[in-house]
Design a protein around this motif. Structure first.
Motif, PDB file in Angstrom:
ATOM      1  N   VAL A   1      23.478  18.886 -17.614  1.00  0.00           N
ATOM      2  CA  VAL A   1      24.193  20.136 -17.359  1.00  0.00           C
ATOM      3  C   VAL A   1      24.718  20.717 -18.666  1.00  0.00           C
ATOM      4  O   VAL A   1      24.582  21.921 -18.940  1.00  0.00           O
ATOM      5  CB  VAL A   1      25.356  19.918 -16.373  1.00  0.00           C
ATOM      6  CG1 VAL A   1      26.255  21.151 -16.316  1.00  0.00           C
ATOM      7  CG2 VAL A   1      24.823  19.614 -14.985  1.00  0.00           C
ATOM      8  N   GLY A   2      25.328  19.869 -19.494  1.00  0.00           N
ATOM      9  CA  GLY A   2      25.864  20.326 -20.771  1.00  0.00           C
ATOM     10  C   GLY A   2      24.771  20.856 -21.683  1.00  0.00           C
ATOM     11  O   GLY A   2      24.967  21.867 -22.376  1.00  0.00           O
ATOM     12  N   PHE A   3      23.590  20.213 -21.654  1.00  0.00           N
ATOM     13  CA  PHE A   3      22.497  20.625 -22.533  1.00  0.00           C
ATOM     14  C   PHE A   3      21.938  21.982 -22.123  1.00  0.00           C
ATOM     15  O   PHE A   3      21.861  22.908 -22.937  1.00  0.00           O
ATOM     16  CB  PHE A   3      21.391  19.569 -22.505  1.00  0.00           C
ATOM     17  CG  PHE A   3      20.196  19.917 -23.345  1.00  0.00           C
ATOM     18  CD1 PHE A   3      20.235  19.766 -24.723  1.00  0.00           C
ATOM     19  CD2 PHE A   3      19.038  20.415 -22.750  1.00  0.00           C
ATOM     20  CE1 PHE A   3      19.138  20.104 -25.500  1.00  0.00           C
ATOM     21  CE2 PHE A   3      17.944  20.754 -23.528  1.00  0.00           C
ATOM     22  CZ  PHE A   3      17.995  20.604 -24.899  1.00  0.00           C
ATOM     23  N   TYR A   4      21.548  22.112 -20.861  1.00  0.00           N
ATOM     24  CA  TYR A   4      20.894  23.348 -20.417  1.00  0.00           C
ATOM     25  C   TYR A   4      21.873  24.524 -20.339  1.00  0.00           C
ATOM     26  O   TYR A   4      21.537  25.653 -20.703  1.00  0.00           O
ATOM     27  CB  TYR A   4      20.215  23.131 -19.064  1.00  0.00           C
ATOM     28  CG  TYR A   4      19.004  22.228 -19.157  1.00  0.00           C
ATOM     29  CD1 TYR A   4      17.857  22.651 -19.827  1.00  0.00           C
ATOM     30  CD2 TYR A   4      19.013  20.950 -18.609  1.00  0.00           C
ATOM     31  CE1 TYR A   4      16.745  21.818 -19.938  1.00  0.00           C
ATOM     32  CE2 TYR A   4      17.909  20.117 -18.711  1.00  0.00           C
ATOM     33  CZ  TYR A   4      16.775  20.555 -19.376  1.00  0.00           C
ATOM     34  OH  TYR A   4      15.681  19.745 -19.490  1.00  0.00           O
ATOM     35  N   LEU A   5      23.087  24.245 -19.850  1.00  0.00           N
ATOM     36  CA  LEU A   5      24.086  25.311 -19.805  1.00  0.00           C
ATOM     37  C   LEU A   5      24.471  25.742 -21.215  1.00  0.00           C
ATOM     38  O   LEU A   5      24.697  26.928 -21.482  1.00  0.00           O
ATOM     39  CB  LEU A   5      25.325  24.840 -19.030  1.00  0.00           C
ATOM     40  CG  LEU A   5      26.436  25.882 -18.840  1.00  0.00           C
ATOM     41  CD1 LEU A   5      25.894  27.113 -18.113  1.00  0.00           C
ATOM     42  CD2 LEU A   5      27.595  25.287 -18.058  1.00  0.00           C
ATOM     43  N   GLY A   6      24.515  24.768 -22.132  1.00  0.00           N
ATOM     44  CA  GLY A   6      24.817  25.084 -23.522  1.00  0.00           C
ATOM     45  C   GLY A   6      23.760  25.980 -24.142  1.00  0.00           C
ATOM     46  O   GLY A   6      24.087  26.898 -24.905  1.00  0.00           O
ATOM     47  N   LEU A   7      22.481  25.733 -23.812  1.00  0.00           N
ATOM     48  CA  LEU A   7      21.408  26.586 -24.320  1.00  0.00           C
ATOM     49  C   LEU A   7      21.563  28.026 -23.817  1.00  0.00           C
ATOM     50  O   LEU A   7      21.409  28.982 -24.585  1.00  0.00           O
ATOM     51  CB  LEU A   7      20.049  26.034 -23.884  1.00  0.00           C
ATOM     52  CG  LEU A   7      19.536  24.796 -24.618  1.00  0.00           C
ATOM     53  CD1 LEU A   7      18.174  24.373 -24.053  1.00  0.00           C
ATOM     54  CD2 LEU A   7      19.408  25.059 -26.123  1.00  0.00           C
ATOM     55  N   VAL A   8      21.875  28.160 -22.520  1.00  0.00           N
ATOM     56  CA  VAL A   8      22.064  29.490 -21.946  1.00  0.00           C
ATOM     57  C   VAL A   8      23.228  30.208 -22.629  1.00  0.00           C
ATOM     58  O   VAL A   8      23.138  31.387 -22.993  1.00  0.00           O
ATOM     59  CB  VAL A   8      22.310  29.400 -20.427  1.00  0.00           C
ATOM     60  CG1 VAL A   8      22.700  30.760 -19.858  1.00  0.00           C
ATOM     61  CG2 VAL A   8      21.071  28.873 -19.724  1.00  0.00           C
ATOM     62  N   LEU A   9      24.327  29.481 -22.808  1.00  0.00           N
ATOM     63  CA  LEU A   9      25.502  30.077 -23.435  1.00  0.00           C
ATOM     64  C   LEU A   9      25.239  30.446 -24.890  1.00  0.00           C
ATOM     65  O   LEU A   9      25.723  31.474 -25.376  1.00  0.00           O
ATOM     66  CB  LEU A   9      26.687  29.118 -23.336  1.00  0.00           C
ATOM     67  CG  LEU A   9      27.286  28.954 -21.937  1.00  0.00           C
ATOM     68  CD1 LEU A   9      28.252  27.776 -21.908  1.00  0.00           C
ATOM     69  CD2 LEU A   9      28.004  30.228 -21.507  1.00  0.00           C
TER      70      LEU A   9
END
Length: 257
Positions: A166-174
């Motif tokens: 979650v942290g990885f993919y959401l971080g990419l989006v952000l």
């Protein structure tokens, strides 16, 4: 005792500043109400004068530009109406009312210029960018960056695989949102600072091939047409239309947005 005396002077000075701010705000509110009353009574010329004075006294305001545009439109003065709608949108690109009224005003102008067709992603990019002003995009970028930092912490320090994902993919989006928000903010800021567009303010003007009255006639423009100012030379401006046509015209015949 001396310190107390200095403190009283500072407080008195701050009180004077606050009173001045209150009186200025009150005067502006009174002027706006007076202009709105004149507009309601269809005394559009009086409303125009009042709104123009408010801008001179208090500086640029998207709301006042919009109201001024409405007054000019009702008075049948299309070029100033278009100019003020455009100025309102420079300050507040997301103002749908100003954008709608601008389209109405443009329909009353003589020149019907078809813009050069852009790649659909460019139009999509511009549409998103124009939903907010530079300050709003800057705030969005800051908020997204803060959440991005939170996602980085979650990815590196969480013991759960799901939370890491979650942290990885959401971080990419952000991160992508941070990048685009900063690009949008920069573009909107450039548009605000470097006013490269202008409105034709003379009934008719012949655009020349060179910055000289003896230059070859290229085409004729009418009041209300939007142009992009590429450069200036003496009393002449090199302009470009939305359809890509380029030429020279007297600088006195246009008004910068």
């Amino acid at each position: 005792m001396k310190a107390i005396g200095n403190m009283k002077k500072i407080l008195f000075f701050l009180l004077l500043i606050q009173c001045f701010a209150w009186s200025t705000a009150f005067a502006q509110t009174t002027a706006i109400k007076e202009a709105e009353e004149a507009y309601t009574k269809e005394d559009y010329n009086k409303a125009i004068d009042l709104y123009e004075n408010i801008l001179k006294s208090n500086g640029e305001s998207a709301e006042i530009f919009y109201n001024l545009g409405n007054a000019y439109y009702k008075a049948g003065k299309i070029a100033p109406a278009i100019l003020n709608y455009e100025r309102a949108l420079v300050l507040d690109p997301g103002d749908t009312d100003a954008r709608f009224n601008l389209q109405l005003a443009r329909q009353k102008s003589v020149d019907k210029i078809e813009p050069v067709e852009n790649f659909f992603l460019t139009d999509w990019f511009d549409t998103i960018q124009n939903t907010a002003a530079a300050d709003s995009w800057a705030r969005i970028g800051i908020v997204c960056f803060i959440f991005f930092i939170g996602c980085v912490i979650l990815f590196f320090f969480s013991r759960w695989i799901r939370l890491k994902k979650v942290g990885f993919y959401l971080g990419l989006v952000l991160l992508v949102m941070v990048i685009f928000a900063n690009i949008f903010a920069k573009n909107q800021k450039d548009e605000l600072v470097n006013r490269k567009h202008a409105i034709v303010f003379t009934p008719t003007v012949t655009v020349k091939s060179s910055p000289d009255a003896s230059g070859t006639d290229l085409f004729i423009l009418h009041e209300g047409t939007k142009v992009s100012v590429k450069s200036t030379l003496g009393d002449w401006s090199e302009i470009e239309l939305e359809d890509g046509n380029i030429g020279w015209m007297p600088s006195k015949d246009i008004e910068k947005i």
